[in-house]
Design an enzyme around this catalytic site. Structure first.
Site, mmCIF file in Angstrom:
data_model
loop_
_atom_site.group_PDB
_atom_site.id
_atom_site.type_symbol
_atom_site.label_atom_id
_atom_site.label_comp_id
_atom_site.label_asym_id
_atom_site.label_seq_id
_atom_site.Cartn_x
_atom_site.Cartn_y
_atom_site.Cartn_z
ATOM 1 N N GLY A 22 -2.287 -1.240 5.120
ATOM 2 C CA GLY A 22 -2.268 -0.650 6.466
ATOM 3 C C GLY A 22 -1.230 0.424 6.654
ATOM 4 N N HIS A 60 7.939 -5.055 -2.032
ATOM 5 C CA HIS A 60 9.315 -5.369 -1.629
ATOM 6 C C HIS A 60 10.308 -4.809 -2.621
ATOM 7 C CE1 HIS A 60 6.844 -8.585 0.227
ATOM 8 N NE2 HIS A 60 7.573 -8.244 1.264
HETATM 9 N N1 GLN Z 1 -0.883 -3.893 8.396
HETATM 10 C C1 GLN Z 1 0.497 -4.206 8.269
HETATM 11 C C2 GLN Z 1 1.192 -3.186 7.380
HETATM 12 O O1 GLN Z 1 0.602 -2.711 6.483
HETATM 13 C C3 GLN Z 1 0.678 -5.569 7.681
HETATM 14 C C4 GLN Z 1 2.127 -5.948 7.590
HETATM 15 C C5 GLN Z 1 2.379 -7.375 7.178
HETATM 16 O O2 GLN Z 1 1.557 -8.036 6.649
HETATM 17 N N2 GLN Z 1 3.543 -7.862 7.406
HETATM 18 O O3 GLN Z 1 2.326 -2.849 7.565
#
Ligand code: GLN
Ligand code: ZN
Length: 776
Positions: A448, A710
């Site tokens: 996303g 991460h």
């Molecule tokens: N759609 C969100 C993003 O891509 C999902 C974030 C998440 O899962 N914490 O940032």
């Protein structure tokens, strides 16, 4: 071991820990500047030192009898405990006694040669700890001296300000530490390490005693879980050994009841025990009735997990009978560490006075604890004002017209069972969907968000401050979307996203557009490392007055022939990452949110968006700590997700996303959510999650993450192919997608671009060994 400290003439007041990040997120900025090489270790250390001093000062000034020392961490307190004991994951080859912060961050964040340590949720909170890596050769004999430096600082500060407060050292307990780690190699059971761990703690505690520490708060939160007998059996011998050499120990439990361990807790050779009096109010009286005469009982009556002002009358009513049994051996405390709430309400000028008067953050909670201590200690007359203010605020909140919305109530009543079901079952839906898009095998997509560049942040901030007009803002954001869509086409991704430039945070963004939600200007809570979230709070019935994302998604879709995924945050996550109402069940609040989202999903479909992702990264963390309560939670959580998703036609593809890898135990429930596609985190744990798929066949499409977002490390094509090959071992090719672990907002463009380019290559390589078109 009995309590031998000076109890004094009053009840002892204390907190289990204070937020370490700083009211202005000072620690976050200091860490990030260090990581970027813009400042040195000395500067970072100075920032940490200043924060600790400020937080001790706040506790002492508010009348706490102890200030918490050792709750501070440079990234995470579990990693901090490993550094203190010297039990660093062996694969980093670091000498714990000479560890510097650069080395510490290598473990926390990884680098080009090393994967970062795995990160996972701290019990049922949105805080993430780094998972200890257990191997047989680990030593627990001692590592860094940081805690000892901090104790020195605290003692100096308290004596120079002639404070009557004392330093209390906070340590994660040996059994919880051991339990929270994972075996990496060579051990058949974590408890095999126990003798070494105990010896390490003995050494550490003896050293603390020599240093003049009189009280150590030793956290054993695992006692709130349903523990196997072997773990429970380990408590008595462990604490027997520690109590011989340690200062007085206050063993703390929190996050849930521990009533089933009452006998054990009574018999442990510690000076006292702490119980969560908010989540476990039912257990308190029985504990007090049978509590040994030589031990203290600390009761966490002020909620460390929520931001509502304490109902002081109710709290006092709970404490009074305990006080009658225990006298001054009753200590008054926060339910858990205040790590999970924002620092100070004082900086909140954005909230209107009415709502503000309903709240208490960490700093205000100190005052509440002190007021309760006073009332119990026979000084009720000096806190009459505080009691009546709290009473008035609570009464105002209960009767406020902002809490109830007739439209929402009506809608709730009208929900039918079929509202939770799609028109057809998955096999029929996926066939229709595949006909519509004709996706290749192993379709590639992202989760996303794309990098949130300084430019994006500046634009949003300027718009928020009113320095940029709406149309200028719209144009700038559209430019960002254009850029992200262009790059994705260039990369050859199959299913695109708009990149979420307009979103500061996945919950806040939606909450700001919903009635019943309110926001703080500065209510930051640490999520992991330098990452903080600003959870909104839900105070009233949730209602969506108008479409929230349709304009952005529609614009993004207009730029490409490829499918554009609409992007929403799911009802469980909206609930879980907000501070929620305490005046109705969580399930009811979640259902209200689901109805609002259902309307949005239908509006997206109407606007021509054919794929809609409803993120549920917090689905698993909502699980109650005790497995006996899972079924109830999973029942309503699955239902609200389905209600949010099920308003669309078969040809509309619903995606969901969860960023963690531990859901083998709830796979049937994940399947029951019935999303057409789920993307999950798997790369850090090396597809460990897929074990469960061997046993339980997940029926719908699935994208196991191949790129750990991460970490700054860019995986190579071989790594990603290897991970996917592992996935192919348990999941049929035609069900698999290729995607990163999570959104890319925290990464920069060069690494994102390179990683995605490699990911697309990996997918192409996989297609060479299978049919090129995705089968239905
Ligand atoms: N759609 C969100 C993003 O891509 C999902 C974030 C998440 O899962 N914490 O940032
Ligand atoms: Zn995620």
């Amino acid at each position: 071991m009995a309590w031998s400290g000076t109890v004094g003439s009053e009840h002892v007041a204390h907190v289990l820990g204070f937020p370490r990040i700083g009211a202005q997120r000072e620690l976050k900025f200091a860490m990030e500047s260090f990581w970027q090489g813009e400042s040195d270790e000395a500067a970072l250390r100075a920032a940490g030192k200043e924060l600790r001093a400020r937080h001790w000062q706040a506790q002492a000034a508010a009348g706490m009898d102890y200030v918490a020392v050792g709750d501070f961490a440079w990234y995470d307190h579990v990693l901090g405990t490993l550094a203190l004991l010297g039990a660093l994951p062996a694969r980093f080859n670091l000498d714990a006694s000479r560890l510097d912060l650069a080395g510490y961050y290598t473990m926390a964040r990884g680098n080009k040669d090393h994967f970062a340590m795995e990160m996972t949720k701290w019990f049922d909170t949105n805080y993430h700890y780094l998972v200890p890596e257990w191997t047989p050769e680990l030593s627990f004999d001692g590592g860094v001296d940081w805690l000892f430096d901090e104790i020195g600082e605290a003692q100096a500060q308290l004596s120079s300000t002639s404070s009557s407060a004392q330093a209390k050292v906070v340590l994660l307990g040996p059994l919880s530490l051991l339990f929270l780690g994972k075996i990496k190699s060579g051990l058949s059971h974590k408890l095999d390490l126990l003798p070494k761990v105990v010896a390490g703690y003995e050494k550490l505690l003896a050293r603390l005693r020599d240093k003049g520490v009189t009280l150590v708060q030793i956290d054993e939160p695992i006692l709130a879980l349903e523990l196997d007998g072997e773990w429970l059996d380990a408590f008595r011998p462990t604490y027997g050994a520690l109590s011989d050499v340690a200062p007085s120990l206050l063993l703390t439990t929190y996050f849930d009841t521990v009533g089933e361990h009452a006998d054990l807790l009574r018999s442990l050779p510690v000076a006292g025990v702490h119980l969560d009096g908010v989540r476990g109010v039912a257990q308190l009286q029985e504990f007090a009735d049978k509590w040994p005469r030589d031990k203290v009982l600390s009761i966490g009556i002020v909620d460390g997990r929520n931001i509502w002002r304490c109902d002081l009358d109710a709290a006092l009513a709970t404490l009074k009978p305990l006080h009658d049994k225990l006298g001054k051996r009753l200590w008054v405390a926060s339910s858990c560490s205040l790590l999970h709430v924002p620092v100070d309400l004082a900086g909140e000028n954005k909230l209107d006075e009415e709502i503000r008067s309903w709240l208490a953050f960490a700093t205000q909670k100190l005052d509440e604890i002190f007021v309760l201590k006073q009332a119990l200690s026979g000084n009720a007359d000096v806190v009459v004002g505080q009691f009546s203010a709290a009473r008035a605020a609570l009464a105002a909140r209960r009767s406020s017209p902002r809490i109830h919305n007739a439209l929402v109530q009506k809608r709730l009543k009208a929900i039918a069972d079929t509202d939770a079901d799609r028109a057809s079952a998955f096999p029929a839906r996926i066939a229709t969907q595949q006909q519509r898009w004709n996706l290749p095998a192993f379709p590639t997509t992202t989760i996303g968000s794309f990098p949130q560049t300084p430019q994006i942040r500046q634009t949003r901030a300027a718009y928020k401050r009113g320095e940029m007009g709406h149309l200028d803002y719209l144009n700038k954001m559209r430019d960002e979307i254009r850029l992200v869509v262009g790059k994705q086409e260039e990369l050859g991704l199959d299913v695109l996203v708009h990149g979420e430039p307009e979103r500061n945070d996945m919950v806040e963004y939606f909450g700001e557009q919903l009635w019943g939600y309110a926001f703080t200007a500065n209510g930051w809570v640490q999520s992991y490392g330098s990452r903080c979230v600003k959870p909104p709070f839900i105070y009233g019935d949730v209602y969506r007055p108008e479409a929230m994302t349709v304009g952005w998604s529609q614009f993004a879709q207009s730029l490409t022939q490829k499918p554009m995924k609409g992007m929403l945050t799911g009802p469980v996550t909206m609930l879980q990452w907000s501070f929620v109402r305490d005046d109705q069940p969580r399930a009811t609040t979640a259902l209200q949110i689901a109805l609002a989202l259902r309307d949005e999903v239908c509006d997206l479909e109407k606007a021509g968006i054919g794929m809609i992702q409803i993120d549920e990264p917090a689905f698993r963390e909502g699980l109650p700590l005790k497995a006996g309560e899972w079924k109830d939670y999973l029942g309503w959580a699955v239902r609200v997700f389905r209600i949010s998703a099920a308003g669309v036609r078969d040809e509309t593809q619903i995606h969901t996303h969860m960023c963690y890898s531990e859901f083998n135990d709830i796979l049937p429930w994940i399947a029951a959510m019935d999303a057409d596609v789920i993307t999950i985190e798997t790369s850090r744990s090396d597809m460990e999650l897929l074990d469960g798929f061997g046993r339980y066949r997940y029926p719908n499409d699935i994208g196991p993450g191949v790129y750990d977002i991460h970490s700054p490390r860019i995986p190579n094509v071989d790594d990603m192919v290897r991970l996917m090959e592992k996935a192919r071992g348990v999941i049929p090719d035609q069900r698999l997608w290729v995607n990163p672990d999570c959104g890319l907002k925290t990464r920069n463009w060069p690494e994102t671009y390179e990683a995605l380019a490699r990911m697309v290559q990996a997918a192409r390589r996989l297609r060479e060994t299978t049919a090129t078109v995705k089968a239905a």
